[in-house]
Design a protein around this motif. Structure first.
Motif, PDB file in Angstrom:
ATOM      1  N   ASP A   1      36.624 -68.920  77.361  1.00  0.00           N
ATOM      2  CA  ASP A   1      37.913 -69.593  77.506  1.00  0.00           C
ATOM      3  C   ASP A   1      37.742 -70.920  78.235  1.00  0.00           C
ATOM      4  O   ASP A   1      36.645 -71.275  78.687  1.00  0.00           O
ATOM      5  N   SER A   2      38.836 -71.666  78.352  1.00  0.00           N
ATOM      6  CA  SER A   2      38.779 -72.993  78.969  1.00  0.00           C
ATOM      7  C   SER A   2      38.603 -72.918  80.476  1.00  0.00           C
ATOM      8  O   SER A   2      38.405 -73.949  81.132  1.00  0.00           O
ATOM      9  N   GLY A   3      38.671 -71.704  81.038  1.00  0.00           N
ATOM     10  CA  GLY A   3      38.378 -71.506  82.449  1.00  0.00           C
ATOM     11  C   GLY A   3      36.955 -71.078  82.700  1.00  0.00           C
ATOM     12  O   GLY A   3      36.614 -70.661  83.802  1.00  0.00           O
ATOM     13  N   SER A   4      36.108 -71.143  81.672  1.00  0.00           N
ATOM     14  CA  SER A   4      34.668 -70.854  81.702  1.00  0.00           C
ATOM     15  C   SER A   4      34.346 -69.364  81.753  1.00  0.00           C
ATOM     16  O   SER A   4      33.204 -68.990  82.009  1.00  0.00           O
ATOM     17  N   VAL A   5      35.330 -68.482  81.492  1.00  0.00           N
ATOM     18  CA  VAL A   5      35.072 -67.046  81.444  1.00  0.00           C
ATOM     19  C   VAL A   5      34.527 -66.688  80.061  1.00  0.00           C
ATOM     20  O   VAL A   5      35.121 -67.043  79.042  1.00  0.00           O
ATOM     21  N   ILE A   6      33.399 -65.991  80.029  1.00  0.00           N
ATOM     22  CA  ILE A   6      32.778 -65.604  78.761  1.00  0.00           C
ATOM     23  C   ILE A   6      32.858 -64.090  78.595  1.00  0.00           C
ATOM     24  O   ILE A   6      32.667 -63.336  79.544  1.00  0.00           O
ATOM     25  N   THR A   7      33.192 -63.664  77.381  1.00  0.00           N
ATOM     26  CA  THR A   7      33.294 -62.247  77.040  1.00  0.00           C
ATOM     27  C   THR A   7      32.327 -61.947  75.913  1.00  0.00           C
ATOM     28  O   THR A   7      32.331 -62.636  74.892  1.00  0.00           O
ATOM     29  N   ILE A   8      31.493 -60.922  76.095  1.00  0.00           N
ATOM     30  CA  ILE A   8      30.567 -60.488  75.049  1.00  0.00           C
ATOM     31  C   ILE A   8      31.054 -59.140  74.515  1.00  0.00           C
ATOM     32  O   ILE A   8      31.264 -58.193  75.272  1.00  0.00           O
ATOM     33  N   THR A   9      31.221 -59.093  73.199  1.00  0.00           N
ATOM     34  CA  THR A   9      31.810 -57.940  72.524  1.00  0.00           C
ATOM     35  C   THR A   9      30.869 -57.447  71.440  1.00  0.00           C
ATOM     36  O   THR A   9      30.180 -58.241  70.799  1.00  0.00           O
ATOM     37  N   GLU A  10      30.814 -56.139  71.234  1.00  0.00           N
ATOM     38  CA  GLU A  10      30.022 -55.582  70.145  1.00  0.00           C
ATOM     39  C   GLU A  10      30.706 -55.887  68.819  1.00  0.00           C
ATOM     40  O   GLU A  10      31.886 -55.575  68.617  1.00  0.00           O
ATOM     41  N   ALA A  11      29.974 -56.516  67.900  1.00  0.00           N
ATOM     42  CA  ALA A  11      30.568 -56.915  66.635  1.00  0.00           C
ATOM     43  C   ALA A  11      30.962 -55.716  65.780  1.00  0.00           C
ATOM     44  O   ALA A  11      31.961 -55.766  65.054  1.00  0.00           O
ATOM     45  N   ARG A  12      30.218 -54.637  65.851  1.00  0.00           N
ATOM     46  CA  ARG A  12      30.468 -53.490  64.979  1.00  0.00           C
ATOM     47  C   ARG A  12      31.747 -52.753  65.342  1.00  0.00           C
ATOM     48  O   ARG A  12      32.511 -52.345  64.478  1.00  0.00           O
ATOM     49  N   THR A  13      31.977 -52.586  66.644  1.00  0.00           N
ATOM     50  CA  THR A  13      33.093 -51.743  67.083  1.00  0.00           C
ATOM     51  C   THR A  13      34.217 -52.509  67.781  1.00  0.00           C
ATOM     52  O   THR A  13      35.323 -51.993  67.902  1.00  0.00           O
ATOM     53  N   GLY A  14      33.935 -53.690  68.288  1.00  0.00           N
ATOM     54  CA  GLY A  14      34.922 -54.416  69.081  1.00  0.00           C
ATOM     55  C   GLY A  14      34.916 -54.044  70.547  1.00  0.00           C
ATOM     56  O   GLY A  14      35.707 -54.584  71.336  1.00  0.00           O
ATOM     57  N   ALA A  15      34.036 -53.119  70.957  1.00  0.00           N
ATOM     58  CA  ALA A  15      33.960 -52.722  72.370  1.00  0.00           C
ATOM     59  C   ALA A  15      33.340 -53.829  73.206  1.00  0.00           C
ATOM     60  O   ALA A  15      32.392 -54.497  72.780  1.00  0.00           O
ATOM     61  N   ARG A  16      33.855 -54.015  74.382  1.00  0.00           N
ATOM     62  CA  ARG A  16      33.354 -55.065  75.263  1.00  0.00           C
ATOM     63  C   ARG A  16      32.079 -54.622  75.975  1.00  0.00           C
ATOM     64  O   ARG A  16      31.980 -53.507  76.460  1.00  0.00           O
ATOM     65  N   LYS A  17      31.102 -55.541  76.041  1.00  0.00           N
ATOM     66  CA  LYS A  17      29.848 -55.260  76.750  1.00  0.00           C
ATOM     67  C   LYS A  17      29.921 -55.772  78.185  1.00  0.00           C
ATOM     68  O   LYS A  17      29.602 -55.062  79.113  1.00  0.00           O
ATOM     69  N   TRP A  18      30.311 -57.023  78.367  1.00  0.00           N
ATOM     70  CA  TRP A  18      30.428 -57.565  79.721  1.00  0.00           C
ATOM     71  C   TRP A  18      31.242 -58.854  79.723  1.00  0.00           C
ATOM     72  O   TRP A  18      31.474 -59.456  78.672  1.00  0.00           O
ATOM     73  N   VAL A  19      31.685 -59.228  80.930  1.00  0.00           N
ATOM     74  CA  VAL A  19      32.480 -60.434  81.148  1.00  0.00           C
ATOM     75  C   VAL A  19      31.933 -61.145  82.374  1.00  0.00           C
ATOM     76  O   VAL A  19      31.560 -60.503  83.353  1.00  0.00           O
ATOM     77  N   ASP A  20      31.888 -62.472  82.334  1.00  0.00           N
ATOM     78  CA  ASP A  20      31.483 -63.220  83.524  1.00  0.00           C
ATOM     79  C   ASP A  20      32.103 -64.607  83.467  1.00  0.00           C
ATOM     80  O   ASP A  20      32.398 -65.125  82.385  1.00  0.00           O
ATOM     81  N   GLN A  21      32.328 -65.183  84.635  1.00  0.00           N
ATOM     82  CA  GLN A  21      32.769 -66.565  84.721  1.00  0.00           C
ATOM     83  C   GLN A  21      31.548 -67.420  85.014  1.00  0.00           C
ATOM     84  O   GLN A  21      30.912 -67.288  86.063  1.00  0.00           O
ATOM     85  N   VAL A  22      31.214 -68.283  84.066  1.00  0.00           N
ATOM     86  CA  VAL A  22      29.947 -69.016  84.147  1.00  0.00           C
ATOM     87  C   VAL A  22      29.965 -70.046  85.259  1.00  0.00           C
ATOM     88  O   VAL A  22      28.972 -70.275  85.936  1.00  0.00           O
ATOM     89  N   GLY A  23      31.080 -70.727  85.436  1.00  0.00           N
ATOM     90  CA  GLY A  23      31.172 -71.763  86.461  1.00  0.00           C
ATOM     91  C   GLY A  23      32.617 -72.079  86.757  1.00  0.00           C
ATOM     92  O   GLY A  23      33.538 -71.356  86.366  1.00  0.00           O
ATOM     93  N   SER A  24      32.856 -73.199  87.411  1.00  0.00           N
ATOM     94  CA  SER A  24      34.202 -73.624  87.746  1.00  0.00           C
ATOM     95  C   SER A  24      34.988 -73.963  86.481  1.00  0.00           C
ATOM     96  O   SER A  24      34.428 -74.489  85.516  1.00  0.00           O
TER      97      SER A  24
END
Length: 399
Positions: free
Chosen positions: A106-129
């Motif tokens: 997102d525009s707030g630098s938060v990244i979400t990694i999701t499994e393509a097969r199921t849509g389940a989320r693997k992890w979330v992190d805010q990369v920077g400011s």
């Protein structure tokens, strides 16, 4: 899982953490359960935002209806819907299908990694400011590389652990194209950089007449990278060494992304033209002129170039000769996917399915709240419909 939840919230401003910690911990803890079946309306009490007074998955899902019938008429069936984390007040800025995972930032630098097969989320992190400008993510085997103006961040794809950060030589202005361990970036200093992730510095640079806003592109399997500056300087170099293999010039900036075949690069330009250049030598193969600046990048597939030519509408061209094969005056945007004898064009609001033989319109649908349609493969691949608030629908091509 909890390790990543804690890391996400340690990285957020304290004002957001104080108001949102309780619901947010619940949100991320129940994400796996919340994702994802067809027609999901959300789970009560669960949210995928990261801040006070968040939208729940239910309210976000309601804001972006599934539109399954519309997609069905366009030739796709809805498999699931999932939800990327989006900070309140921000919106999705980048989305990339990367093999078995999806990367959303997102525009707030938060990244979400999701499994393509199921849509389940693997992890979330805010990369920077949120004040740092980013340019999306690429995948390097089991690493995720997220690029900002000044640094490349390396994450372990399975766990989200930060395993490296590398400084850029110049201010970055584009996402990179990959050549093994080399990432090729456009910059604000007129120099396109070949950054070695092994050596951790710029291995080579190519000087253009102005900065670069269009992402450099790889030309088939040739090992050549093509690039175009803001003023229309066209260059082709060996992606591994940076040695020049071709040069040319247009008379305006590129409009959107560049497209490539096995041996050529296609550029829609603000100089009222669609151009084709040979990668080996940079020779102009053809040029098609129109009466106004172009606004959408071209798409190449199977010997054809598709491009919105303004008043002429979406047109198909022979990629070798530049001959116009057909036009669809009422259709605009960019061809985002092909499925058999159908091409799907999207202008940010309307999606149109076209017969690739003559450009005749098969179906037209206005899509509510969809910011992007992006496939994992241009021909016959899954299609992802992404909304600004982080609702992601996976669509499979119908037989």
């Amino acid at each position: 899982m909890l390790e990543h939840v804690n890391r996400e919230f340690r990285s957020l401003p304290q004002s957001r953490i104080a108001a949102g910690r309780g619901w947010a911990m619940l949100a991320l803890a129940c994400t796996a359960a919340a994702a994802i079946t067809v027609g999901l309306a959300g789970l009560a009490g669960c949210s995928s935002n990261t801040g006070p007074n968040p939208d729940s998955t239910a309210s976000r899902a309601a804001a972006i209806p599934p539109q399954a019938e519309a997609f069905d008429r366009l030739g796709y069936r809805l498999q699931y819907r999932t939800f990327a984390t989006v900070i309140p007040g921000e919106s999705v800025e980048f989305f990339e299908p990367l093999g078995d995972v999806l990367a959303t930032q997102d525009s707030g630098s938060v990244i979400t990694i999701t499994e393509a097969r199921t849509g389940a989320r693997k992890w979330v992190d805010q990369v920077g400011s949120p004040l740092i400008k980013f340019f999306g993510a690429v995948r390097d085997d089991k690493r995720l590389i997220v690029s900002s103006e000044s640094e490349a961040f390396f994450f372990e794809l399975d766990t989200g652990a930060v395993i490296d950060k590398q400084k850029m030589t110049d201010v970055i202005t584009t996402a990179p194209v990959q050549f093994g361990d080399i990432l090729v970036y456009g910059t604000s200093t007129k120099v396109v950089n070949g950054h070695s992730t092994l050596a951790r510095f710029r291995l080579w640079g190519t000087l253009l007449d102005s900065p670069t806003d269009a992402k450099p592109v790889r030309i088939g399997d040739s090992g050549i990278v093509g690039m175009v500056s803001r003023l229309g300087d066209v260059a082709f170099v060996d992606g591994s060494t940076g040695l020049a293999v071709g040069r040319n010039h247009m008379f305006g900036a590129p409009a959107g992304d560049l497209a490539t075949s096995e041996g050529a690069m296609f550029v829609a330009s603000r100089d009222h033209s669609l151009w084709a250049f040979a990668a080996d030598g940079g020779t102009q193969l053809w040029r098609y002129r129109t009466d106004a600046p172009l606004n959408h990048g071209p798409t190449y597939h199977d010997g054809r170039v598709y491009c919105d030519m303004g008043r002429e509408g979406l047109c198909a061209f022979d990629s070798t000769t530049g001959k116009r094969l057909w036009s669809a005056p009422g259709v605009h945007g960019r061809v985002v996917a092909l499925r058999g004898a159908r091409a799907l064009a999207f202008d940010g609001q309307q999606a149109v399915s076209l017969d690739t033989m003559d450009g005749s319109e098969v179906a037209r649908e206005t899509l509510t709240g969809i910011w992007m349609l992006k496939p994992d493969a241009i021909e016959g691949g899954a299609l992802y419909a992404v909304s600004p608030n982080g609702v992601i629908a996976k669509l499979l091509p119908k037989p």
